[in-house]
Scaffold this motif. Structure first.
Motif, PDB file in Angstrom:
ATOM      1  N   ARG A 150       0.832  -1.203   0.000  1.00  0.00           N
ATOM      2  CA  ARG A 150       0.000   0.000   0.000  1.00  0.00           C
ATOM      3  C   ARG A 150       0.873   1.261   0.000  1.00  0.00           C
ATOM      4  O   ARG A 150       0.605   2.211  -0.738  1.00  0.00           O
ATOM      5  CB  ARG A 150      -0.924  -0.015   1.227  1.00  0.00           C
ATOM      6  CG  ARG A 150      -1.957   1.094   1.198  1.00  0.00           C
ATOM      7  CD  ARG A 150      -2.925   1.023   2.365  1.00  0.00           C
ATOM      8  NE  ARG A 150      -2.276   1.394   3.616  1.00  0.00           N
ATOM      9  CZ  ARG A 150      -2.029   0.564   4.641  1.00  0.00           C
ATOM     10  NH1 ARG A 150      -2.391  -0.697   4.579  1.00  0.00           N
ATOM     11  NH2 ARG A 150      -1.420   0.989   5.731  1.00  0.00           N
ATOM     12  N   LEU A 151       1.926   1.265   0.802  1.00  0.00           N
ATOM     13  CA  LEU A 151       2.811   2.424   0.833  1.00  0.00           C
ATOM     14  C   LEU A 151       3.550   2.604  -0.495  1.00  0.00           C
ATOM     15  O   LEU A 151       3.743   3.738  -0.954  1.00  0.00           O
ATOM     16  CB  LEU A 151       3.809   2.291   1.985  1.00  0.00           C
ATOM     17  CG  LEU A 151       3.207   2.396   3.387  1.00  0.00           C
ATOM     18  CD1 LEU A 151       4.245   2.051   4.436  1.00  0.00           C
ATOM     19  CD2 LEU A 151       2.639   3.789   3.620  1.00  0.00           C
ATOM     20  N   GLU A 152       3.945   1.502  -1.121  1.00  0.00           N
ATOM     21  CA  GLU A 152       4.614   1.595  -2.426  1.00  0.00           C
ATOM     22  C   GLU A 152       3.666   2.150  -3.492  1.00  0.00           C
ATOM     23  O   GLU A 152       4.072   2.930  -4.348  1.00  0.00           O
ATOM     24  CB  GLU A 152       5.153   0.230  -2.845  1.00  0.00           C
ATOM     25  CG  GLU A 152       6.379  -0.181  -2.063  1.00  0.00           C
ATOM     26  CD  GLU A 152       6.836  -1.595  -2.393  1.00  0.00           C
ATOM     27  OE1 GLU A 152       6.062  -2.367  -3.017  1.00  0.00           O
ATOM     28  OE2 GLU A 152       7.976  -1.929  -2.028  1.00  0.00           O
ATOM     29  N   GLU A 153       2.371   1.739  -3.424  1.00  0.00           N
ATOM     30  CA  GLU A 153       1.388   2.268  -4.376  1.00  0.00           C
ATOM     31  C   GLU A 153       1.196   3.768  -4.177  1.00  0.00           C
ATOM     32  O   GLU A 153       1.126   4.525  -5.157  1.00  0.00           O
ATOM     33  CB  GLU A 153       0.052   1.539  -4.219  1.00  0.00           C
ATOM     34  CG  GLU A 153       0.066   0.107  -4.696  1.00  0.00           C
ATOM     35  CD  GLU A 153      -1.192  -0.646  -4.307  1.00  0.00           C
ATOM     36  OE1 GLU A 153      -2.101  -0.036  -3.694  1.00  0.00           O
ATOM     37  OE2 GLU A 153      -1.264  -1.860  -4.613  1.00  0.00           O
ATOM     38  N   GLU A 154       1.115   4.198  -2.910  1.00  0.00           N
ATOM     39  CA  GLU A 154       0.964   5.628  -2.636  1.00  0.00           C
ATOM     40  C   GLU A 154       2.179   6.400  -3.125  1.00  0.00           C
ATOM     41  O   GLU A 154       2.049   7.493  -3.679  1.00  0.00           O
ATOM     42  CB  GLU A 154       0.759   5.861  -1.135  1.00  0.00           C
ATOM     43  CG  GLU A 154      -0.573   5.389  -0.622  1.00  0.00           C
ATOM     44  CD  GLU A 154      -0.705   5.551   0.888  1.00  0.00           C
ATOM     45  OE1 GLU A 154       0.110   6.286   1.486  1.00  0.00           O
ATOM     46  OE2 GLU A 154      -1.619   4.949   1.463  1.00  0.00           O
ATOM     47  N   LEU A 155       3.342   5.835  -2.946  1.00  0.00           N
ATOM     48  CA  LEU A 155       4.563   6.484  -3.418  1.00  0.00           C
ATOM     49  C   LEU A 155       4.580   6.575  -4.937  1.00  0.00           C
ATOM     50  O   LEU A 155       4.953   7.611  -5.497  1.00  0.00           O
ATOM     51  CB  LEU A 155       5.795   5.730  -2.909  1.00  0.00           C
ATOM     52  CG  LEU A 155       7.149   6.300  -3.284  1.00  0.00           C
ATOM     53  CD1 LEU A 155       7.287   7.711  -2.726  1.00  0.00           C
ATOM     54  CD2 LEU A 155       8.255   5.410  -2.772  1.00  0.00           C
ATOM     55  N   ALA A 156       4.136   5.511  -5.603  1.00  0.00           N
ATOM     56  CA  ALA A 156       4.091   5.539  -7.065  1.00  0.00           C
ATOM     57  C   ALA A 156       3.112   6.602  -7.561  1.00  0.00           C
ATOM     58  O   ALA A 156       3.397   7.310  -8.541  1.00  0.00           O
ATOM     59  CB  ALA A 156       3.693   4.168  -7.600  1.00  0.00           C
ATOM     60  N   LYS A 157       1.973   6.752  -6.879  1.00  0.00           N
ATOM     61  CA  LYS A 157       1.008   7.791  -7.259  1.00  0.00           C
ATOM     62  C   LYS A 157       1.629   9.178  -7.099  1.00  0.00           C
ATOM     63  O   LYS A 157       1.439  10.051  -7.940  1.00  0.00           O
ATOM     64  CB  LYS A 157      -0.260   7.703  -6.404  1.00  0.00           C
ATOM     65  CG  LYS A 157      -1.159   6.547  -6.756  1.00  0.00           C
ATOM     66  CD  LYS A 157      -2.367   6.528  -5.833  1.00  0.00           C
ATOM     67  CE  LYS A 157      -3.225   5.318  -6.069  1.00  0.00           C
ATOM     68  NZ  LYS A 157      -4.353   5.257  -5.137  1.00  0.00           N
ATOM     69  N   LEU A 158       2.341   9.364  -6.003  1.00  0.00           N
ATOM     70  CA  LEU A 158       2.986  10.660  -5.782  1.00  0.00           C
ATOM     71  C   LEU A 158       4.046  10.945  -6.840  1.00  0.00           C
ATOM     72  O   LEU A 158       4.196  12.079  -7.293  1.00  0.00           O
ATOM     73  CB  LEU A 158       3.620  10.708  -4.390  1.00  0.00           C
ATOM     74  CG  LEU A 158       2.658  10.764  -3.219  1.00  0.00           C
ATOM     75  CD1 LEU A 158       3.416  10.641  -1.902  1.00  0.00           C
ATOM     76  CD2 LEU A 158       1.849  12.049  -3.243  1.00  0.00           C
TER      77      LEU A 158
END
Length: 122
Positions: A95-103
């Motif tokens: 989940r944190l990696e997905e949020e980072l990718a979105k950012l």
């Protein structure tokens, strides 16, 4: 010999004043045995011995919590970290990696590459 007595008296006076100030500025939770006012009276009326008593018996150290329960943050508590399953940890990392990718995909003007506004939920 007189010089030695003068120096000793001067050092005793400095220690006495330091003991009074230290006793007075400590919060009441750092005083052991008797109340803060009593410790101040002991240090004032029994000059050098009162200061020695204050530093050896009366002053509670900052890390001495008097038997109180110490609160540990979850990420510092080994027992809590062991209780988290590997799958929960992996899901959180994903989940944190997905949020980072979105950012990382956001452009400088605050919109996503497809023109939509980014998700601003925490």
């Amino acid at each position: 010999m007189a010089r030695l007595l003068i120096v000793g008296g001067f050092l005793a006076a400095i220690f006495w004043v330091f003991s009074i100030v230290d006793c007075a500025v400590q919060p009441p939770t750092r005083h052991r045995g008797v109340p803060k006012a009593a410790w101040i009276a002991i240090v004032v009326f029994i000059p050098v011995i009162g200061g020695i008593l204050w530093f050896t018996l009366g002053r509670r150290r900052a890390n001495d919590n008097g038997g109180a329960i110490r609160i540990i943050a979850p990420d510092d508590d080994p027992q809590f970290l062991r209780s988290i399953s590997k799958s929960e940890q992996d899901a959180r990392i994903r989940r944190l990696e997905e949020e980072l990718a979105k950012l990382e995909d956001e452009t400088d003007d605050g919109t996503a590459p497809d023109g939509t506004a980014p998700d601003t939920r925490p």
